[in-house]
Motif scaffolding. Sequence first.
Motif, PDB file in Angstrom:
ATOM      1  N   LEU A 227       2.040  10.028  -4.229  1.00 16.26           N
ATOM      2  CA  LEU A 227       1.462   8.677  -4.331  1.00 16.26           C
ATOM      3  C   LEU A 227       0.580   8.360  -3.128  1.00 16.26           C
ATOM      4  CD1 LEU A 227       4.560   6.729  -5.586  1.00 16.26           C
ATOM      5  CD2 LEU A 227       2.334   6.683  -6.692  1.00 16.26           C
ATOM      6  N   LEU A 228       1.100   8.696  -1.934  1.00 14.86           N
ATOM      7  CA  LEU A 228       0.322   8.405  -0.734  1.00 14.86           C
ATOM      8  C   LEU A 228      -0.959   9.224  -0.724  1.00 14.86           C
ATOM      9  CD1 LEU A 228       3.153   8.133   1.943  1.00 14.86           C
ATOM     10  CD2 LEU A 228       1.719   6.298   1.070  1.00 14.86           C
ATOM     11  N   THR A 229      -0.895  10.458  -1.240  1.00 14.50           N
ATOM     12  CA  THR A 229      -2.110  11.262  -1.357  1.00 14.50           C
ATOM     13  C   THR A 229      -3.089  10.586  -2.304  1.00 14.50           C
ATOM     14  OG1 THR A 229      -0.616  13.137  -1.193  1.00 14.50           O
ATOM     15  CG2 THR A 229      -2.922  13.634  -1.669  1.00 14.50           C
ATOM     16  N   GLU A 230      -2.539  10.101  -3.419  1.00 15.49           N
ATOM     17  CA  GLU A 230      -3.390   9.476  -4.426  1.00 15.49           C
ATOM     18  C   GLU A 230      -4.138   8.259  -3.878  1.00 15.49           C
ATOM     19  OE1 GLU A 230      -1.240   8.449  -7.968  1.00 15.49           O
ATOM     20  OE2 GLU A 230      -3.002   7.593  -8.945  1.00 15.49           O
ATOM     21  N   VAL A 231      -3.466   7.476  -3.026  1.00 19.00           N
ATOM     22  CA  VAL A 231      -4.131   6.286  -2.496  1.00 19.00           C
ATOM     23  C   VAL A 231      -4.953   6.587  -1.244  1.00 19.00           C
ATOM     24  CG1 VAL A 231      -2.440   4.692  -3.438  1.00 19.00           C
ATOM     25  CG2 VAL A 231      -2.136   5.542  -1.123  1.00 19.00           C
ATOM     26  N   GLY A 232      -5.081   7.871  -0.927  1.00 20.27           N
ATOM     27  CA  GLY A 232      -5.979   8.252   0.161  1.00 20.27           C
ATOM     28  C   GLY A 232      -5.422   8.044   1.545  1.00 20.27           C
ATOM     29  N   MET A 233      -4.105   8.133   1.691  1.00 18.63           N
ATOM     30  CA  MET A 233      -3.505   8.036   3.028  1.00 18.63           C
ATOM     31  C   MET A 233      -3.748   9.365   3.753  1.00 18.63           C
ATOM     32  SD  MET A 233      -1.387   6.144   5.000  1.00 18.63           S
ATOM     33  CE  MET A 233      -0.040   5.274   4.266  1.00 18.63           C
ATOM     34  N   PRO A 234      -4.341   9.305   4.960  1.00 16.94           N
ATOM     35  CA  PRO A 234      -4.506  10.563   5.687  1.00 16.94           C
ATOM     36  C   PRO A 234      -3.152  11.104   6.137  1.00 16.94           C
ATOM     37  CG  PRO A 234      -5.228   8.699   7.022  1.00 16.94           C
ATOM     38  CD  PRO A 234      -4.844   8.151   5.694  1.00 16.94           C
ATOM     39  N   ASN A 235      -2.968  12.423   6.103  1.00 21.73           N
ATOM     40  CA  ASN A 235      -1.698  13.067   6.495  1.00 21.73           C
ATOM     41  C   ASN A 235      -0.466  12.420   5.869  1.00 21.73           C
ATOM     42  OD1 ASN A 235      -2.771  14.949   8.237  1.00 21.73           O
ATOM     43  ND2 ASN A 235      -2.829  13.463   9.923  1.00 21.73           N
ATOM     44  N   PRO A 236      -0.370  12.352   4.555  1.00 23.12           N
ATOM     45  CA  PRO A 236       0.724  11.572   3.954  1.00 23.12           C
ATOM     46  C   PRO A 236       2.117  12.030   4.387  1.00 23.12           C
ATOM     47  CG  PRO A 236      -0.431  12.878   2.304  1.00 23.12           C
ATOM     48  CD  PRO A 236      -1.242  12.959   3.547  1.00 23.12           C
ATOM     49  N   GLY A 237       2.317  13.345   4.482  1.00 23.08           N
ATOM     50  CA  GLY A 237       3.645  13.850   4.832  1.00 23.08           C
ATOM     51  C   GLY A 237       4.116  13.322   6.173  1.00 23.08           C
ATOM     52  N   GLN A 238       3.162  13.237   7.092  1.00 24.02           N
ATOM     53  CA  GLN A 238       3.514  12.795   8.440  1.00 24.02           C
ATOM     54  C   GLN A 238       3.532  11.270   8.519  1.00 24.02           C
ATOM     55  OE1 GLN A 238       0.625  14.262  11.232  1.00 24.02           O
ATOM     56  NE2 GLN A 238       1.540  13.033  12.860  1.00 24.02           N
ATOM     57  N   ARG A 239       2.537  10.651   7.898  1.00 23.46           N
ATOM     58  CA  ARG A 239       2.413   9.201   7.964  1.00 23.46           C
ATOM     59  C   ARG A 239       3.598   8.471   7.341  1.00 23.46           C
ATOM     60  NH1 ARG A 239      -0.132   6.914  11.831  1.00 23.46           N
ATOM     61  NH2 ARG A 239      -2.148   7.863  12.210  1.00 23.46           N
ATOM     62  N   MET A 240       4.211   9.067   6.321  1.00 29.09           N
ATOM     63  CA  MET A 240       5.298   8.363   5.646  1.00 29.09           C
ATOM     64  C   MET A 240       6.526   8.220   6.529  1.00 29.09           C
ATOM     65  SD  MET A 240       6.267  11.228   2.857  1.00 29.09           S
ATOM     66  CE  MET A 240       7.487  10.318   1.986  1.00 29.09           C
ATOM     67  N   ARG A 241       6.564   8.964   7.603  1.00 26.73           N
ATOM     68  CA  ARG A 241       7.698   8.801   8.525  1.00 26.73           C
ATOM     69  C   ARG A 241       7.452   7.673   9.521  1.00 26.73           C
ATOM     70  NH1 ARG A 241       8.167  14.531   7.908  1.00 26.73           N
ATOM     71  NH2 ARG A 241       6.851  14.973   9.690  1.00 26.73           N
ATOM     72  N   ASN A 242       6.292   7.035   9.430  1.00 26.75           N
ATOM     73  CA  ASN A 242       5.964   5.933  10.330  1.00 26.75           C
ATOM     74  C   ASN A 242       6.541   4.614   9.841  1.00 26.75           C
ATOM     75  OD1 ASN A 242       2.672   7.189  11.122  1.00 26.75           O
ATOM     76  ND2 ASN A 242       4.568   7.404  12.232  1.00 26.75           N
ATOM     77  N   TYR A 243       6.709   3.713  10.789  1.00 29.29           N
ATOM     78  CA  TYR A 243       7.053   2.333  10.449  1.00 29.29           C
ATOM     79  C   TYR A 243       5.751   1.559  10.233  1.00 29.29           C
ATOM     80  CZ  TYR A 243      11.749   3.514  11.857  1.00 29.29           C
ATOM     81  OH  TYR A 243      12.974   4.086  11.921  1.00 29.29           O
ATOM     82  N   PRO A 244       5.817   0.456   9.483  1.00 26.31           N
ATOM     83  CA  PRO A 244       4.576  -0.272   9.194  1.00 26.31           C
ATOM     84  C   PRO A 244       3.734  -0.592  10.429  1.00 26.31           C
ATOM     85  CG  PRO A 244       6.326  -1.134   7.849  1.00 26.31           C
ATOM     86  CD  PRO A 244       6.956  -0.106   8.751  1.00 26.31           C
ATOM     87  N   HIS A 245       4.385  -0.966  11.553  1.00 28.61           N
ATOM     88  CA  HIS A 245       3.580  -1.375  12.713  1.00 28.61           C
ATOM     89  C   HIS A 245       2.792  -0.222  13.306  1.00 28.61           C
ATOM     90  CE1 HIS A 245       7.030   0.213  15.026  1.00 28.61           C
ATOM     91  NE2 HIS A 245       6.128   0.429  15.939  1.00 28.61           N
ATOM     92  N   GLN A 246       3.177   1.020  12.953  1.00 27.37           N
ATOM     93  CA  GLN A 246       2.447   2.167  13.496  1.00 27.37           C
ATOM     94  C   GLN A 246       1.189   2.488  12.693  1.00 27.37           C
ATOM     95  OE1 GLN A 246       6.111   4.555  13.288  1.00 27.37           O
ATOM     96  NE2 GLN A 246       5.827   4.986  15.457  1.00 27.37           N
ATOM     97  N   LEU A 247       1.009   1.805  11.580  1.00 20.65           N
ATOM     98  CA  LEU A 247      -0.156   2.073  10.737  1.00 20.65           C
ATOM     99  C   LEU A 247      -1.233   1.024  10.967  1.00 20.65           C
ATOM    100  CD1 LEU A 247       1.663   2.813   7.358  1.00 20.65           C
ATOM    101  CD2 LEU A 247       1.024   4.439   9.121  1.00 20.65           C
ATOM    102  N   SER A 248      -2.464   1.415  10.703  1.00 19.14           N
ATOM    103  CA  SER A 248      -3.556   0.444  10.777  1.00 19.14           C
ATOM    104  C   SER A 248      -3.511  -0.448   9.538  1.00 19.14           C
ATOM    105  CB  SER A 248      -4.890   1.168  10.832  1.00 19.14           C
ATOM    106  OG  SER A 248      -5.160   1.761   9.582  1.00 19.14           O
TER     107      SER A 248
END
Lengths: 324, 273
Positions: free
Chosen positions: B147-168
């Motif tokens: 899903l994260l790949t589909e919505v164009g999240m860069p590095n989905p595997g790594q990014r999904m381990r982030n908390y919301p405040h760590q994302l732009s």
Amino acid sequence: MMISENILECTDIIKHFPVRGGIWRKGRNRIHVLNGISLTIHKGEIMGLAGESGCGKSTLAKAIVNLSPPSAGQILYNGRRVSLDSAREKKRFYKDVQMIFQDPFASLNPRHKVGGIIGEMLRIHGASPADTENAVLLALKDVGLDSSALDKYPHEFSGGQRQRVAIARALVNHPKLLIADEPVSSLDLATQHRIIELLKSLKSRYDLTVLFISHDLNLIADFCDRTAVMYMGSICELISADQLLTHGRHPYVRALIDSIPISDPRMRMKKRTLVSGEVPIAGDLPTGCAFHPRCPHRFDPCDVHTPRLRSLTADAHQVACHLY
Amino acid sequence: MTPTTPEKTDTPTPILVVKDLNVVFRVKHHAVPIIKNISFNLFPKQTLGIVGESGSGKSVTALSVMKLIDTPPLLHMTGQILFQGRDLMTLSNRQMQPLRGKELGFIFQEPMTALNPVLTIKDQLVEMIRNHLKVTRREAVDRAVSLLTEVGMPNPGQRMRNYPHQLSGGMRQRAMIAMALSCNPKVLIADEPTTALDVTIQAQVLELFRTLQEERQMSLLFISHDLRVIAEIADQVMVMRDGKNIESANVDRLFHSPIRAYTRELLGLIRYQ
């Protein structure tokens, strides 16, 4: 406005914040928010400052009014360096330079009545109670509020009305330079329009110089005389505002313009060039041109040499890009 | 008689019908009508844009469809909300719960407040998926990545381990969209999904909505105060003011020959340069 005095000259403003990390809380890294900004504002003009969130627009505004002093660089107000060590000079500076903030819900003290909020400046500068009251009433009238507002608290007003109060507060003591940091972006379009019209009329009535910060290029093109567009703490283009939308040359500025939704459903199919990616975190500033990782036109020198602002034509149009 | 265009062989039945919706709030012991007789149809694979100034009742309309308005402000709500022929108005909160997120996806304006700050993106996606679909945790994680790949999240595997405040802001909104899409909803309700974003990211997210809608054949209820955004995305538009439907029309008709003075006024505001 061709030959005019400079009310404000910023030279090579640098601002960085230390990032503390690890158990010793050592400042090891720095986030570079402003990377050598030079900007001159002429007396009587409306200077627009555009850019996306995080590009350093507000930091520059705060550096100018010394709410957050720059790490390096020089700011001259009317050709003189403002020494904020001297209380008298500081007081005089803040009489001349006033600011309007983005969020009128946060910038007005909820425990003070509107009359007190607007009048505080005057009292600090020694006006008598009668003069203060007259000036406050006049300021309220200027921004289109009536005298019943005096005894009300900020929460009794809508967003647009609060922004009017903030404008009245900023203008009550007749400043020379007004710094408006996204003054309308929290308001809806109709209110935005009314506030901009208000600022226009007050600007000419009080002979103000305005630094107008906004992320909205349409608004800047409409309201300002000149514009600086910022990207990651540097100015990438300096252009007269009426040419911004048509003659903006920097690839980032083009991308910003192309990203503005077109208010015509028939134009939807027209393929536009969207920039990919997002603004990098200011800590890891790319080498060379800050925009090169996202730039569709990047070529050899872009990742090595930082482009400097260069004049394109005889007029004041300047671009920082290796293409030009 | 052969039809000229294959799409028009049968009149499509709307997937969501809202009929005479009235919402009344209780404000300091007074009954205040917030939504007044709103009716609209949302057709399969189409986008209905709702536009209006702040306080016009756009968000309350969207929340009413999901029946997400708490009872203290809400006094009563009447009318019909027919989703695939089923009247949501008659359903209890418990009966609504399986529909929310599964059949009707929702995207909020401010992803920072809509996402849970103490859970990682992965945890929130997995929770959502496993609430609605019978899958193992492993499968849910795989689905989250795709899903994260589909919505164009860069590095989905790594990014999904982030908390919301760590994302732009843009990445957070992509995470929100991924959550809303996680159970393949038939209708996606997006309340000002691009308002908090910068203009370049807004353009990317609008493009994403268009692609997703095309690929997933979803219906989209898209709320915005910005007519320019509506011009980019909507097929049908409803203009709201003070809880009332001012004008409903096809997007082309609305922008090129608006009937009501208020619509013309709004259009004038975006073209004042």
